[in-house]
Design an enzyme around this catalytic site. Structure first.
Site, short mmCIF file in Angstrom:
data_model
loop_
_atom_site.label_atom_id
_atom_site.label_comp_id
_atom_site.label_asym_id
_atom_site.label_seq_id
_atom_site.Cartn_x
_atom_site.Cartn_y
_atom_site.Cartn_z
N TYR A 139 -8.45 0.80 -3.55
CA TYR A 139 -7.18 1.20 -4.15
C TYR A 139 -6.48 -0.06 -4.63
CZ TYR A 139 -4.78 -0.65 -0.08
OH TYR A 139 -4.30 -1.49 0.89
N LYS A 141 0.29 -7.73 12.96
CA LYS A 141 -0.74 -6.80 12.49
C LYS A 141 -2.02 -7.04 13.27
CE LYS A 141 -2.80 -4.96 8.26
NZ LYS A 141 -2.88 -4.98 6.80
N THR A 191 1.65 -4.25 4.34
CA THR A 191 1.50 -4.57 5.76
C THR A 191 0.96 -5.99 6.01
OG1 THR A 191 -0.73 -3.63 5.81
CG2 THR A 191 1.08 -2.16 6.44
N ASP A 192 0.27 -6.57 5.02
CA ASP A 192 -0.41 -7.85 5.27
C ASP A 192 0.56 -8.96 5.70
OD1 ASP A 192 -2.74 -6.62 4.54
OD2 ASP A 192 -3.05 -7.73 2.68
N THR A 205 0.82 -1.21 0.00
CA THR A 205 0.00 0.00 0.00
C THR A 205 0.86 1.26 0.00
OG1 THR A 205 -1.79 -1.16 1.08
CG2 THR A 205 -1.79 1.21 1.32
N GLU A 251 -1.84 -28.79 28.31
CA GLU A 251 -3.03 -29.65 28.24
C GLU A 251 -2.84 -30.78 27.23
OE1 GLU A 251 -7.14 -27.91 28.53
OE2 GLU A 251 -6.01 -26.05 28.28
N1 ASP Z 1 -2.75 -5.53 1.03
C1 ASP Z 1 -1.73 -4.53 1.25
C2 ASP Z 1 -0.39 -5.25 1.22
O1 ASP Z 1 -0.07 -5.96 2.12
C3 ASP Z 1 -1.97 -3.87 2.55
C4 ASP Z 1 -0.93 -2.85 2.99
O2 ASP Z 1 0.15 -2.75 2.47
O3 ASP Z 1 -1.25 -2.11 3.94
O4 ASP Z 1 0.32 -5.09 0.27
#
Ligand code: ASP
Length: 355
Positions: free
Chosen positions: A52, A191, A118-119, A39, A312
């Site tokens: 996007y 995340k 971020t994923d 992103t 457990e």
């Molecule tokens: N789907 C995007 C990615 O991981 C999300 C992000 O970058 O925030 O490339």
């Protein structure tokens, strides 16, 4: 400071220059930026819409968008990939790790920044943390909002990441992730929000430090073995073994465990309930696969907390491994590297305890 004094006293400036004092003191570190997409390189049709596409902006545009970062380092960019990190794959991982090891071995490279989605940034960061053979700063950064958004978070995250990568104090702390003013260790961050800018937390192991407009403060080193102390190497490695994650839930049966093995998995990580638990049917299927030599690790889908051995579940009797405090996606990364050679159960448990 020296430069200011020198400006006021021109004769002194000349003397300092010829003595090499100014030039030497002010040479900027060299930081290489490896872009992979996400992103942070995403674009939308307008600045106020949720929809996007990731990976639209190239590394040169990214560098040009944050000229302020040049105050910390001389920057060079390379495009490794341009994908949403939901599409991150072994090919990019191997290419990225190889390039980082090459760059880090060059005497004139002082730090490396990787832009990423971020994923799966926590998976890539942890993978690199285990296979990069350098103490030089390796810093991943990302953004939750595309580059075209109102209040895009990418530029300041990038600025801070360059500042950390150019900072000598960042060396020897393992691979780092800088997002939203926080410096995370690769082994600790996860995340926690699908859309919030403050999405990354380091719930169990805590932050490595903070960074505000490029001013970094470090609290501690990385937790868990990493980089130059890691026993894992990609020398001669062209493929990584398949490891699948199977999620536990009420009424789970063993079908997906067996299906993963049928699909070629050499290891299985259970995203367990609670302390790495699952139904008796799930556990029976898992233990049967462990008996056949599939390495089975119990982790948890719970947000925080360790998965301990023999709590457990009788891991000793069933031949299972407990993930300690690695979440399922990081346990999977570690297991894939561990399975590059045959290992006894005790050695695998040691690895999960040490990394
Ligand atoms: N789907 C995007 C990615 O991981 C999300 C992000 O970058 O925030 O490339």
């Amino acid at each position: 400071m020296l430069r200011n004094v020198a400006r006021l006293v021109p004769g002194l400036a000349l003397a300092l220059l010829s003595a090499g004092v100014i030039g030497a003191a002010e040479k900027l570190p060299n930081v290489v930026v490896l872009a992979t997409g996400g992103t942070i390189a995403g674009a939308a049709a307008t600045d106020v819409q949720a929809a996007y596409t990731s990976g639209q902006v190239g590394v040169e545009q990214l560098l040009a968008a944050v000229p302020q970062a040049k105050k910390f380092a001389s920057l060079k960019g390379e495009q490794i990939a341009n994908i949403g990190s939901q599409d991150m794959n072994d090919e990019v991982w191997l290419k990225l790790a190889k390039r980082i090891n090459e760059l880090a071995a060059m005497p004139d490279v002082d730090g490396i920044v990787i832009t990423h989605g971020t994923d799966t940034i926590e998976e890539t960061a942890y993978f690199l943390n285990l296979v990069v053979k350098s103490k030089k700063p390796v810093v991943l950064t990302a953004a939750m909002r595309p580059s075209t958004a109102l209040s895009a978070d990418g530029p300041l995250n990038f600025f801070n990441a360059v500042a950390v990568a150019a900072n000598k104090d960042a060396a020897g702390r393992g691979v780092l992730v800088v997002v939203n003013d926080w410096i995370h260790g690769a082994s600790s961050l996860t995340k926690t929000s699908t859309t919030a800018v403050q999405t990354f937390l380091s719930p169990l192991r805590g932050l490595v430090g903070v960074v505000a407009y490029g001013e970094a403060e470090f609290y501690r080193g990385a937790v868990g073995k990493n980089t130059v102390d890691s026993e894992f190497s990609l020398d001669g490695v062209t493929a990584l073994p398949r490891v699948d994650i199977v999620t536990a839930h009420a009424n789970m049966d063993g079908a997906i465990v067996d299906a993963a093995v049928a699909a070629g998995a050499k290891g299985i990580v259970i995203a367990g309930v609670g302390n790495g638990n699952m139904t008796k049917a799930g556990l029976d299927a898992l233990a049967a696969q462990a008996k056949k030599g599939i390495v089975c690790v119990r982790s948890t889908k719970v947000a925080t907390g360790r998965v301990g051995r023999n709590v457990e579940v009788d891991d000793d009797k069933l031949g299972l491994i407990a993930s300690d405090d690695l979440n399922p996606q990081k346990a999977r990364v570690l297991l894939r590297l561990a399975l590059l050679k045959p290992r006894a159960a005790a050695d695998l448990q040691r690895i999960f305890n040490e990394y």
